[in-house]
Design an enzyme around this catalytic site. Structure first.
Site, mmCIF file in Angstrom:
data_model
loop_
_atom_site.group_PDB
_atom_site.id
_atom_site.type_symbol
_atom_site.label_atom_id
_atom_site.label_comp_id
_atom_site.label_asym_id
_atom_site.label_seq_id
_atom_site.Cartn_x
_atom_site.Cartn_y
_atom_site.Cartn_z
ATOM 1 N N ARG A 27 0.827 -1.205 0.000
ATOM 2 C CA ARG A 27 0.000 0.000 0.000
ATOM 3 C C ARG A 27 0.860 1.253 0.000
ATOM 4 O O ARG A 27 0.354 2.349 -0.216
ATOM 5 C CB ARG A 27 -0.891 0.022 1.244
ATOM 6 N N GLY A 101 -6.893 7.911 7.400
ATOM 7 C CA GLY A 101 -7.902 8.834 6.889
ATOM 8 C C GLY A 101 -7.617 10.252 7.324
ATOM 9 O O GLY A 101 -6.488 10.612 7.635
ATOM 10 N N GLU A 485 -5.381 11.592 -22.817
ATOM 11 C CA GLU A 485 -5.106 10.654 -21.723
ATOM 12 C C GLU A 485 -5.623 9.250 -22.086
ATOM 13 O O GLU A 485 -4.959 8.249 -21.818
ATOM 14 C CB GLU A 485 -5.732 11.170 -20.419
ATOM 15 N N HIS A 508 -6.951 17.751 -41.398
ATOM 16 C CA HIS A 508 -5.743 18.419 -41.890
ATOM 17 C C HIS A 508 -4.581 17.447 -42.067
ATOM 18 O O HIS A 508 -3.422 17.874 -42.136
ATOM 19 C CB HIS A 508 -5.347 19.550 -40.941
#
Ligand code: F6R
Length: 612
Positions: A27, A101, A485, A508
């Site tokens: 983690r 948290g 993205e 183009h």
């Protein structure tokens, strides 16, 4: 996104806590600590940096006892130092707390506690809980720990999981979940607590999953669960059948898929405590003054790769809401020209890791030209965060897959808040408009979840596209930023060649590459250019291209133009990329999976590029 462990049983707690923390290492963390209760006394040891340091410190100290708690920290408040590592104690040392948290109102709680005579030893939000529990216990003789914890959390707002140990009540550990995960493992004459399943599997496969708003009292004989109002909650243990590797990934096949699915929660954390209903934005870590913002003439946005794509979104929002000209600049390019950066410029540098060499070099260049630096980053205490004047943490939690997903989406949300803040301070956005946008921002986590719930449609589409050689992405305005993205995600993990184009540019030149069956994703969330993009879609269809649209729910017009439509819930057009990117991330993932690629570690790529 911290790692939490707790143990109460008949064995030595320390090795079990350290082993559990090691299994939660994936983690990510920046410091760690343990507290062990033995002989009516709590001993705490903590260390910044690697777990090996804590192991050495704790083993040397020879902490003995069969009750304890442990924590790996991913900093959100305060730098990753020994002092800021958890557990945190009250003034007496008899209460210790670990926490995952954010306590949103910790500053006002801390001020009040200091005024009442409490002494703080860290810069963390967590420590207020230890002192609040100390006060609740002192309120009367024989207050049970769970009652004291309940009184303390009633004063705190935010998203968290907390675990508390008290030397005067050595027969229990108390834990509360408010959004951040907590799982209890039921062993034989022992009960173990962790923030994630892998840390429990060595001891038991029977677990109780604590839900939001629940409080658990762990004893050697098991656990009782109640609501925060004290009503008992009955729940049956769940048997975990995952192997250790699956468990690390939360049951997902890859970290990337797990991180894509974590996006609703990550968005929630990014915005937590920073927005109010009156349209105000409170950005902790951002210290510029109204005068400095009013004196600005320009904003420079600099970053690399996915973070740069996030910056393109920020450019639109800052220009639109704060009426400041914005120059997005690839970090690797910025320093090799003569950028007209001045002291009246704000440079916004965006980087998940905060360690990307190109971005750091660009920031140093901007600095020599007198610019204020605002970092948007995920890593507390990273080089970028340390060098910047203002730091806006995106709070995505550790991102392990090389291909960025949740960091990108939280960079978008963070920049939306930044643009709103700049607009409010420059009085270029009205309070009612800001309040309406904040409502829309706050609705994004639930809408992101709705998009994720539609994964099956994307999975089926991936089967159709898995053999493609070239894929194009088109869109105008913010749809173009999201298209870039989406295209990068596909190429980096599926190795399918893809290109993103401003939809009006297609004719183009690149249109020459569109032939029968060429997949072209068309993003059509921007209403002011909707008709124009439809014309570009017609150009693709006329060459036999396979048009796949990303469009709002309820947009029926688009079905006349696109064979397949990936739907997202309606939102303000300025925020649409936050939702539009999700099906494109999932598509890249499923195409890569079908092609048998190493998704979490794509060839030739590194998570953090620390060379220029
Ligand atoms: C792509 C990706 C990279 C990074 C880039 C910058 O999925 O992750 O393009 O965005 O290398 O990295 P950070 O944000 O750490 O500066």
């Amino acid at each position: 996104m911290c790692g939490i462990m707790g143990y109460i049983g008949h064995r030595d707690a320390l090795p079990i806590l350290l082993d559990g923390l090691r299994r939660l290492e994936y983690r990510g963390y920046d410091s760690a600590g343990v507290a062990v209760l033995g002989n009516g006394h709590i001993e705490v040891r903590k260390a910044a940096g690697k777990l090996a340091r804590l192991t050495e410190v704790a083993q040397t100290a020879g902490l003995l006892g069969s009750v304890g708690i442990g924590h790996t920290r991913w900093a959100t408040h305060g730098l990753p130092t020994d002092q800021n590592a958890h557990p945190h104690s009250d003034c007496t040392g008899s209460v210790v707390v670990i926490h995952n948290g954010i306590i949103e109102n910790f500053l006002s709680l801390k001020e009040a506690l200091v005024a009442r005579g409490h002494t703080f030893r860290s810069d963390t939000d967590t420590e207020v809980l230890a002192h609040l529990i100390e006060e609740a216990l002192a309120a009367g003789a024989g207050v049970p720990l769970e009652e004291a914890v309940r009184r303390a959390v009633a004063q705190a707002s935010g998203a968290y999981a907390i675990v508390v140990l008290c030397s005067d009540q050595p027969d229990r550990i108390v834990a509360v979940r408010q959004i951040s995960p907590l799982i209890i493992g039921l062993g034989r004459d022992e009960t173990i607590l962790a923030s994630d399943i892998p840390a429990l599997l060595a001891h038991t496969r029977d677990v109780l999953i604590i839900e939001d708003g629940e409080l658990a009292v762990l004893t050697r004989r098991g656990a009782t669960i109640q609501t925060l109002d004290g009503a008992p909650v009955r729940k049956a243990p769940v048997r975990i059948t995952w192997d250790a590797e699956m468990a690390e990934k939360g049951g997902y096949a890859h970290f990337m898929l797990k991180e894509i699915h974590e996006q609703p929660r990550a968005l929630q954390e990014t915005m937590m405590g920073r927005l109010d209903a009156e349209g105000r934005v409170e950005l902790d870590g951002v210290a510029y003054t109204d005068e400095q913002i009013r004196a600005l003439q320009k904003v420079w946005v600099t970053a690399c790769g996915t973070a740069y794509h996030a910056g393109l979104f920020g450019r639109w929002l800052i220009e639109h809401w704060a009426k400041l000209p914005v120059e997005p600049d690839l970090a690797s390019e910025l320093r090799y020209r003569d950028p007209l950066i001045t002291p009246q410029t704000l440079t916004v540098a965006i980087s998940q890791s905060g360690e990307t060499a190109d971005t750091l070099a660009a920031v140093r260049e901007a600095r020599t030209r007198g610019s204020r630096i605002l970092a948007v980053t995920n890593v507390v205490g990273s080089t970028l965060a340390r060098e910047a004047d203002d730091v806006l943490y995106v709070r995505a939690g550790p991102e392990i897959a090389v291909a960025s997903s949740k960091a990108y989406i939280t960079m978008l949300a963070a920049q939306a808040m930044l643009a709103l803040d700049l607009g409010r301070r420059r009085e270029t956005i009205t309070p009612p408009r800001a309040a309406a946008l904040i409502q829309q921002l706050k609705a994004l986590p639930a809408k992101a979840q709705e998009v994720l719930n539609r994964e099956d449609v994307v999975r089926r589409l991936a089967e159709r596209l898995a053999a493609a050689d070239h894929v194009f992405y088109i869109g105008r305005g913010l749809d173009y930023a999201a298209a870039m993205e989406g295209s990068l995600k596909l190429k980096e993990i599926s190795y399918v060649h893809s290109e993103a184009l401003a939809a009006g540019e297609l004719k183009h030149g690149t249109l020459a590459l569109v032939t029968k069956g060429t997949p072209v994703f068309a993003l059509v969330t921007q209403r002011h250019v909707y008709e124009k993009t439809l014309s570009n879609i017609q150009e693709v269809k006329a060459r036999g291209g396979d048009v796949i649209a990303v469009a709002y729910d309820g947009d029926e017009e688009i079905t006349k133009y696109a064979g397949t439509v990936l739907r997202i819930p309606r939102t303000d057009d300025m925020l649409a990329p936050v939702l539009a990117i999700i099906p494109l991330q999932l598509l890249a993932y499923h195409v890569a999976r079908l092609r048998g690629n190493d998704i979490d570690q794509p060839r030739n790529l590194a998570k953090s590029v620390t060379v220029e």
